[in-house]
Motif scaffolding. Structure first.
Motif, PDB file in Angstrom:
ATOM      1  N   GLY A  98     -27.969  15.254  18.070  1.00  0.00           N
ATOM      2  CA  GLY A  98     -28.940  16.202  17.597  1.00  0.00           C
ATOM      3  C   GLY A  98     -29.522  15.263  16.317  1.00  0.00           C
ATOM      4  N   MET A  99     -28.048  14.248  15.625  1.00  0.00           N
ATOM      5  CA  MET A  99     -28.133  13.783  14.971  1.00  0.00           C
ATOM      6  C   MET A  99     -29.272  12.811  15.185  1.00  0.00           C
ATOM      7  SD  MET A  99     -24.770  13.750  12.850  1.00  0.00           S
ATOM      8  CE  MET A  99     -23.475  14.105  14.304  1.00  0.00           C
ATOM      9  N   ALA A 100     -28.256  11.998  16.310  1.00  0.00           N
ATOM     10  CA  ALA A 100     -29.270  10.533  16.990  1.00  0.00           C
ATOM     11  C   ALA A 100     -30.388  10.462  17.151  1.00  0.00           C
ATOM     12  CB  ALA A 100     -28.784  10.282  18.295  1.00  0.00           C
ATOM     13  N   LEU A 101     -31.195  11.913  17.188  1.00  0.00           N
ATOM     14  CA  LEU A 101     -32.674  11.967  17.981  1.00  0.00           C
ATOM     15  C   LEU A 101     -33.117  12.115  16.044  1.00  0.00           C
ATOM     16  CD1 LEU A 101     -34.544  12.624  20.014  1.00  0.00           C
ATOM     17  CD2 LEU A 101     -34.077  15.274  19.426  1.00  0.00           C
ATOM     18  N   ALA A 102     -32.686  12.396  15.937  1.00  0.00           N
ATOM     19  CA  ALA A 102     -32.929  13.072  14.292  1.00  0.00           C
ATOM     20  C   ALA A 102     -33.123  11.565  13.683  1.00  0.00           C
ATOM     21  CB  ALA A 102     -32.239  13.997  13.194  1.00  0.00           C
ATOM     22  N   GLY A 103     -32.249  11.461  13.337  1.00  0.00           N
ATOM     23  CA  GLY A 103     -32.131   9.579  12.940  1.00  0.00           C
ATOM     24  C   GLY A 103     -33.531   9.095  14.144  1.00  0.00           C
ATOM     25  N   LEU A 104     -33.407   8.662  14.844  1.00  0.00           N
ATOM     26  CA  LEU A 104     -34.754   8.551  15.613  1.00  0.00           C
ATOM     27  C   LEU A 104     -35.685   8.684  15.518  1.00  0.00           C
ATOM     28  CD1 LEU A 104     -33.189   7.673  19.220  1.00  0.00           C
ATOM     29  CD2 LEU A 104     -34.329   6.051  18.001  1.00  0.00           C
ATOM     30  N   ILE A 105     -36.717   9.448  15.121  1.00  0.00           N
ATOM     31  CA  ILE A 105     -37.531  10.644  14.723  1.00  0.00           C
ATOM     32  C   ILE A 105     -37.691   9.956  13.151  1.00  0.00           C
ATOM     33  CG2 ILE A 105     -38.717  12.165  14.297  1.00  0.00           C
ATOM     34  CD1 ILE A 105     -36.984  13.946  16.727  1.00  0.00           C
ATOM     35  N   LEU A 106     -36.811   9.924  12.205  1.00  0.00           N
ATOM     36  CA  LEU A 106     -37.645   9.465  10.966  1.00  0.00           C
ATOM     37  C   LEU A 106     -37.106   7.972  11.206  1.00  0.00           C
ATOM     38  CD1 LEU A 106     -34.397  11.557   8.902  1.00  0.00           C
ATOM     39  CD2 LEU A 106     -36.969  12.277   9.431  1.00  0.00           C
ATOM     40  N   GLY A 107     -36.873   7.601  11.926  1.00  0.00           N
ATOM     41  CA  GLY A 107     -37.089   5.550  11.231  1.00  0.00           C
ATOM     42  C   GLY A 107     -38.116   5.512  12.313  1.00  0.00           C
ATOM     43  N   TYR A 108     -38.821   6.162  13.975  1.00  0.00           N
ATOM     44  CA  TYR A 108     -40.149   6.089  14.381  1.00  0.00           C
ATOM     45  C   TYR A 108     -41.269   6.662  13.015  1.00  0.00           C
ATOM     46  CZ  TYR A 108     -38.990   4.658  18.858  1.00  0.00           C
ATOM     47  OH  TYR A 108     -37.917   3.918  19.392  1.00  0.00           O
ATOM     48  N   ILE A 109     -40.623   7.542  12.380  1.00  0.00           N
ATOM     49  CA  ILE A 109     -42.259   8.126  11.309  1.00  0.00           C
ATOM     50  C   ILE A 109     -41.765   7.298  10.439  1.00  0.00           C
ATOM     51  CG2 ILE A 109     -42.453   9.824   9.802  1.00  0.00           C
ATOM     52  CD1 ILE A 109     -41.489  11.737  11.718  1.00  0.00           C
ATOM     53  N   GLY A 110     -40.841   6.980   9.438  1.00  0.00           N
ATOM     54  CA  GLY A 110     -41.272   5.552   8.371  1.00  0.00           C
ATOM     55  C   GLY A 110     -41.546   4.580   8.741  1.00  0.00           C
TER      56      GLY A 110
END
Length: 109
Positions: A66-78
């Motif tokens: 879940g942390m890895a997925l959240a980091g991915l989502i935040l990274g793509y949004i940013g």
């Protein structure tokens, strides 16, 4: 009515479930994903660490997906927001230059 004791568990003792270790790259992806909103360019390591962490988690069974997925989502949004801001800045600069407002006035005329 008395219940017979459990064969493997002593009375009054309940073993704790074993917790899987958390993948370090998943933590790094989440931290970089959050930090990009303050620093600006950490979306690249967030995306890289997130993909690497998810692959390692599938292979090893560690926790932190879940942390890895959240980091991915935040990274793509940013990353999308940063690229959009740069494109908007370039578009506004092109409009100002083409409208003639960016010319310098000659003093004394």
């Amino acid at each position: 009515m008395a219940y017979p004791p459990q064969p493997d568990i002593q009375p009054g003792y309940y073993p704790y479930p074993v917790q899987r270790p958390t993948n370090g790259l998943a933590v790094a992806a989440l931290v970089c994903g959050i930090a990009q909103f303050f620093v600006g360019v950490t979306f690249i390591p967030a995306i890289i660490c997130g993909h690497m962490a998810r692959r390692q988690i599938r292979q090893t069974g560690e926790g932190g997906d879940g942390m890895a997925l959240a980091g991915l989502i935040l990274g793509y949004i940013g990353g999308a927001l940063l690229i959009g801001a740069v494109l908007l800045f370039v578009l506004l600069a092109a409009v100002v230059v083409s409208s003639g407002h960016a010319t310098t006035a000659v003093p004394g005329n």
